[in-house]
Structure formats: structure tokens, C-alpha cells
Design an enzyme around this catalytic site. Structure first.
Site, mmCIF file in Angstrom:
data_model
loop_
_atom_site.group_PDB
_atom_site.id
_atom_site.type_symbol
_atom_site.label_atom_id
_atom_site.label_comp_id
_atom_site.label_asym_id
_atom_site.label_seq_id
_atom_site.Cartn_x
_atom_site.Cartn_y
_atom_site.Cartn_z
ATOM 1 N N GLU A 221 -1.294 46.019 34.087
ATOM 2 C CA GLU A 221 -1.882 47.320 34.460
ATOM 3 C C GLU A 221 -3.394 47.295 34.304
ATOM 4 O O GLU A 221 -4.133 47.843 35.134
ATOM 5 C CB GLU A 221 -1.305 48.460 33.598
ATOM 6 N N ARG A 225 -5.733 47.696 37.695
ATOM 7 C CA ARG A 225 -6.451 48.971 37.830
ATOM 8 C C ARG A 225 -7.908 48.853 37.380
ATOM 9 O O ARG A 225 -8.813 49.318 38.070
ATOM 10 C CB ARG A 225 -5.764 50.067 37.003
ATOM 11 N N ASP A 365 8.563 43.514 42.751
ATOM 12 C CA ASP A 365 7.800 43.811 43.978
ATOM 13 C C ASP A 365 6.587 42.930 44.273
ATOM 14 O O ASP A 365 6.562 42.149 45.231
ATOM 15 C CB ASP A 365 7.399 45.298 44.003
ATOM 16 N N GLU A 531 3.209 53.591 48.028
ATOM 17 C CA GLU A 531 3.705 52.440 48.826
ATOM 18 C C GLU A 531 3.951 52.761 50.293
ATOM 19 O O GLU A 531 3.634 51.952 51.177
ATOM 20 C CB GLU A 531 4.967 51.852 48.192
ATOM 21 N N THR A 618 -3.022 44.914 44.527
ATOM 22 C CA THR A 618 -1.823 45.761 44.546
ATOM 23 C C THR A 618 -2.126 47.203 44.144
ATOM 24 O O THR A 618 -1.297 48.085 44.306
ATOM 25 C CB THR A 618 -0.711 45.158 43.661
#
Ligand code: DMJ
Length: 632
Positions: A221, A225, A365, A531, A618
Site C-alpha cells: 500500500e 500510493r 489481481d 477498477e 496500479t
């Protein structure tokens, strides 16, 4: 080709340029046959007369048929597909048309007054097909971003996330001010200077001390981010231009310095692990790392760090970030897989996969997403193994996971919770909706389908993947339109032939798919996830089909209607199937970092951040693809 592809291949054939040529050949053959007949007939004079009659009849038939091929009353084609279809037919009969070419019939000229009044009525009709004002709609998305930021700034500045109903902030990601950094490049792209300046000042003043002083953060994360957001802000603010000159406000170098400082702390997750697989958590102030409580890392998490670390190495000239992160993918390459598919857990102690659960939803994913994106980012490198792994995995997806719902045939991606020996579960997380975009990107490498076909760049498999991308994007969109709010739940189940799922639908009785899609009570929440709009954005850029803009706009309107909080910010929902929906008091950072950014780009100029020059991490932070390292 996989045996169990559940949808017809006819559509793929239709789109393939090679098949178009074949039908043209057929027309030429038919013309030659007609010429032979002609030679026989002219031998006698009765024959000559009959021949003349036949030719007149044929010409008449052709002319009347040709005019029915161009039915457009307003002179515009409804979509790209229609234009292609008309061109196809027109090409095939071109020879006969040349017998008697009449000047094209033009619509009658209108007076200037008539033109003005017709335009007015078109724009007031509310019909999307006649030209919605996309600029104005894009502006609405920008306003939504400003509204989201104002809630965060007023009630939660410096916290990770906003709780928009209780007017507080919460540190759900370790306390590095995640919303500020996730939102910064969106503000730059939208040109919201005030937010750029507020976010930049906060980073300059507070982030260095937090990086040294905060406690536990999740490696994945924090990388996607925070490191990702800072690197993209560095690029978009002109950091790579000569002189690294900044305009007013925060200098680009501040973003890069912070990204580097944070990555230096995060590296311990790689270097302290006994295998190539990093630990999942880092304690910043201790400069230490440890595994998750169950000892395992998520497969998607350990394989979704490389775009960021590679870019950091290339910006700083220090290879260590790239080297450490790429060890993970090199190791994953050596592990046994199920037709390219991988279990969702992996042990940093043994370096082996754990369990048999295979899915493209949570924990699985972005493994598939980064295989192709890291390869795209480094096309001049010798990392072709990544492309091979991607191709094999997509074959595996098509063979083992793609199925069709009943009664209406939505194509979806199921799961294999007990591995390849167990049966397919018809469960699909909203998270899987990243896949249509990734498939489209993998097929054309970011250029438009039209250009890729013109330059003969698409293999049969690319076309098949593009078709699957379009089918899945439709399914993802229907996951929204099947509910009362027009917003998708976190998870859906599909009815499959012979295996009907029990449970309620989404509540929208007008949807054709109420019987195809089941939503279980525990899965009815919506976290403002990106998404689907991410895939709509990529598919719009690649196919140029305006339906993806229309779908994106519908989703945006539903967010506006049900998640906007008057006092500022947007809220997650507890239940998308009931009206009015219960709210959840949380605005995730990715709503500003991803969802609104993708919507804004979807509705705007297609030259902004072109997909053959940038790769989005992502978390929707764009990094430039380095021209120098590309083969062509
Ligand atoms: C984001 O943090 C990223 O897109 C990640 O890959 C998956 N989950 C969220 C958004 O849903």
C-alpha cells in the site's frame, strides 16, 4: 487456442482485417464469373439484346441496394463499427458501381437560421447519441474532485483518510497523509492549482518527519500510493526537465527526495527476508520488517512494487531499488503454476506459494497487471519472460476461469478456490474489473485498435483478448446497472448453467441481468472503487468506442447522487441495492487518486497521458515509458 472459450469466435473473425480481404476476393471472383457469361452471350445478336437487358437490370438493382446501405439521415455514422460495416460492403461492390458513377447525393443545404435552430434542438434533446458536451461533463468531474478535497482538507488534513459523516480523519494506512499524496497528481492533471499547492506544502513540511517517526505500514500500500504518487508528482511537475526548475510552490525535487527516503526505509522488507519474497509490513521508526500474522504475503502485493522501484532507480541512478524488487519477479518465474495462474498466498520464509486458492480478485489481481506493465515499462530490456508469463496466464484465465452466465450470457471470470481439481466458483470481485483494461493494453500496447490493425500488429490472440476485454467491460458495467443505486457491490455471483446460485439480485427490476447476477447480503457495499472506470478509460482510448464514455458518465452520476456528502467529501456505501443506501463514513484515498482521475481522463482529450507513452501504476499514478530504453 483454449477449448472452453465460452463465447462465439465469430465476432473476433469479423473484426480481423484478414477476413475482410477474403470477402473482397469473393466479389472479384463473382465479377469474373459474370465476365465469362458475358463472352458467351455476345456470340449472337439476341444474346446481345438479352445481355443489355441483364446489365440494365443488374445496374438498377445495385444502385437501389447501394442507397439502402447508406441510411444515415444526418450524415453521421452512429459508431465505428457501423462505418466499418458500410465500408466493407461498399468495397465489395465497388467494381459494379464504377459502371455508372453518379455524383454522391448530398443533403439539402440549410440556411444559417435553420442550422442554428437544429443545433439547439440537438443539444437540448438530452439524447447522448447526438453529442453530449463532454467538456462540461469533464468539468463536473473536476468539481467533484474539488468537493472531495474540500471535505478532506476541512476535517482530516494530515490524516490518511476522511470520515465524511463524522467529520474526522483516520489513519488506516500508517499515518503518512495518504489522501494528500494519492490526490496530488490528479490535481496536477486536472489543473487544480490550489490543491497542488496545499498538498505540496504539506508534503514539504510534514512528510520527512513522518517517514522517520511513524510505525507500521504495509509495503504494498505504501509503495503504490505514496512512493507511486510522489514519483508521478515529480514527473508531472517537470522534475525530469533540464534544470529541474519549478514554477511557484513546491520544487519537484522535494517529491523525489521523499520518495527515495521512504523507499530506503521500505527496502528492509526485501533485505531482511530469507527468500526473494519480501515481508508484508515495515515498522518505519525501527527500520525493521516482519511478516503478516499468518506468516504469509499476498501474491499480488509482492509482485506489485516493481514499476515504482524501477522508476525510482532510473530517476536516482541508483539500481538497488530495481534490483531488489525485480528479484521477486525473477523468483516467481521459477515457481510451478497452473497454466500460468498462481495461488493468492506466498511464504516469504520458503519462497513457495501457499494453498491452492486461485483468483483474479483480492490478493491475486495486480500480479497479472504488473507482468504486462513492467514489460511495457521496460521494452528495451531483456525481460521478455514477463511477457511470456503474462501470455501464458491469460491463456490460463480463458481456459480455466472464464465462463458465461445464464440466462443472458454475461462473460465473467470465476475463481478456483480449491485449485484446478476443484470446481469453478462463479464469484467475481469488483477488483477483477481491472482485467478488461489490462487485456486491452496487452493487446495493442497502448495504441488504438484502428492503428494496430492498420499496421498489422495484432495477432489472432491479441484480437481474442481484445474481444474478451470488451465482453468483460460490459459485465463490469452491468454490475452497476443491475442495482437500485446504479453502483456496483464489492462482490457478485453469476448464475451458471446447471448451478444456480441462491440469493437476491441488485434491486433494479429494469435491468435485463437481474437473473444473471446475484448479490449476497455481506457483499453489498461499495468503497468508491476505480477498477471499472479504469477499464472504461483504457478501452475508450484503445477502441475509440464512445459507449465507454457514456457508461463512465452514468457511473459518475450515480456516485454524485448517492455518495456525495453535502459538507464535503464522498462516502462509501453499506448497501447498493436499497434506496436510499446506508452510508459507511469513509472516503478511500483511491477515490481521489484513481476513480476521479480515470473518469476525468475518460471524458477528456485523448492526447493527455497517451497510453503508449505512459504506464499507470496500479494506483493510477502515471510513469513515463522511457523512449531511450525502447527497441523501436
Ligand atoms: C487500489 O489501491 C489499487 O488499485 C489496488 O491495486 C487494488 N485496490 C485499490 C482500489 O480498489
Amino acid at each position: 487456442m483454449s477449448k472452453s472459450l465460452p463465447y462465439s469466435m465469430k465476432d473476433v473473425h469479423y473484426d480481423n482485417a484478414k477476413f475482410r480481404q477474403r470477402s473482397f476476393f469473393k466479389v472479384i471472383t463473382q465479377n469474373m464469373l459474370t465476365s465469362n457469361l458475358k463472352r458467351e452471350c455476345v456470340k449472337c445478336s439476341t444474346g446481345k439484346f438479352l445481355m443489355l437487358l441483364m446489365l440494365c437490370g443488374l445496374a438498377y438493382l445495385m444502385l437501389t441496394r447501394m442507397s439502402s446501405i447508406h441510411p444515415s439521415t444526418d450524415g453521421t455514422a452512429k459508431n465505428v463499427g457501423d462505418q466499418k460495416g458500410a465500408k466493407l460492403i461498399a468495397d465489395g461492390s465497388g467494381r459494379l458501381r464504377r459502371l455508372w458513377r453518379k455524383p454522391p447525393r448530398l443533403p439539402p443545404m440549410l440556411t444559417p437560421d435553420e442550422i442554428t435552430s437544429r443545433n439547439r434542438s440537438l443539444h437540448n434533446s438530452g439524447n447522448l447519441d447526438v453529442g453530449p458536451n463532454w467538456k462540461a461533463r469533464q468539468q463536473r468531474v473536476k468539481e467533484a474532485f474539488i468537493h472531495a478535497w474540500s471535505g478532506y482538507k476541512n476535517y482530516a488534513m494530515g490524516f490518511d483518510e476522511l470520515m465524511p459523516l463524522s467529520h474526522r480523519g483516520v489513519d488506516g494506512l500508517g499515518g503518512l497523509g495518504a489522501t494528500i499524496i494519492d490526490a496530488l497528481d490528479t490535481a496536477m492533471i486536472m489543473g487544480v492549482d490550489e490543491v497542488v499547492s496545499e498538498a505540496g506544502s504539506w508534503i514539504e513540511e510534514h512528510l520527512p518527519e513522518r517517514i522517520d517517526g511513524k510505525g507500521q505500514v504495509n509495503l504494498f500500500e505504501t509503495t503504490i500510493r505514496i512512493v507511486g504518487g510522489l514519483l508521478s508528482a515529480y514527473h508531472l511537475s517537470g522534475g525530469e526537465q533540464s534544470g529541474n526548475a519549478s514554477q511557484n510552490g513546491t520544487k519537484p525535487a522535494v517529491y523525489l527526495e521523499n520518495a527515495r527516503k521512504l523507499a530506503d526505509h521500505l527496502l528492509i522488507a526485501f533485505t531482511s527476508s530469507p527468500s526473494a519474497i519480501p515481508f508484508s509490513d515495515v515498522v518505519l521508526h525501527d527500520r525493521a520488517a516482519h511478516p503478516a500474522p499468518d506468516g504469509l504475503s499476498s501474491t499480488s502485493e509482492v509482485s506489485t512494487l516493481q514499476l515504482e522501484f524501477n522508476y525510482l532507480s532510473s530517476l536516482t541512478g541508483d539500481p538497488k531499488y530495481s534490483l531488489e524488487s525485480m528479484k521477486v519477479l525473477e523468483h516467481l518465474k521459477t515457481l510451478p503454476k497452473v497454466e500460468g495462474l498462481v495461488p493468492i498466498y506466498i511464504s516469504p520464509h520458503s519462497g513457495e506459494f501457499s494453498g491452492e486458492n486461485i483468483r483474479l480478485g483480492s490478493r491475486g489481481d495486480s500480479y497479472y497487471e504488473y507482468l504486462i506493465k513492467v514489460w511495457l515499462q521496460n521494452q528495451g530490456s531483456n525481460w521478455t519472460y514477463l511477457h511470456n508469463m503474462y501470455e501464458e496466464s491469460i491463456k490460463g484465465v480463458k481456459h480455466l476461469l472464464v465462463r458465461k452466465s445464464v440466462p443472458n450470457g454475461l462473460v465473467f471470470v470465476g475463481e478456483l478456490p480449491y485449485g484446478p481439481q476443484g470446481s469453478v466458483s462463479p464469484k467475481m470481485d469488483h477488483l477483477v474489473c481491472f482485467l478488461p483494461g489490462t487485456l486491452a493494453l496487452g493487446a495493442t500496447k497502448g495504441i488504438t485498435k484502428e492503428k494496430a490493425m492498420r499496421e498489422n500488429l495484432l495477432s489472432f490472440e491479441d484480437l481474442e483478448n481484445l474481444k474478451l476485454a470488451e465482453d468483460l467491460a460490459k459485465t463490469c458495467f452491468e454490475m452497476y446497472s443491475v442495482t437500485s443505486t446504479g453502483l456496483a457491490p464489492e462482490i457478485v455471483y453469476f448464475n451458471m448453467e446447471g448451478e444456480s446460485e441462491s440469493g437476491p439480485g441488485g434491486g433494479n427490476k429494469d435491468s435485463k441481468y437481474v437473473n444473471d447476477i446475484i448479490i449476497k447480503p455481506a457483499d453489498r457495499h461499495n468503497l468508491l472503487r476505480p477498477e471499472t472506470v479504469e477499464s472504461l478509460f483504457i478501452l475508450f482510448r484503445i477502441t475509440e468506442d464512445p459507449k465507454y464514455q457514456k457508461w463512465g458518465w452514468e457511473i459518475f452520476e450515480a456516485f454524485e447522487k448517492y455518495t456525495k456528502v453535502d459538507s464535503g467529501g464522498y462516502s462509501s456505501l453499506d448497501d447498493v441495492t436499497t434506496l436510499p443506501p446506508q452510508r459507511r463514513d469513509k472516503m478511500e484515498t483511491f477515490f481521489l487518486g484513481e476513480t476521479l482521475k480515470y473518469l476525468y481522463l475518460l471524458l477528456g482529450d485523448t492526447n493527455v497521458i497517451p497510453l503508449d507513452e505512459y504506464v499507470f501504476n496500479t494506483e493510477a499514478h502515471p510513469f513515463p515509458i522511457r523512449r531511450a530504453s525502447r527497441k523501436q
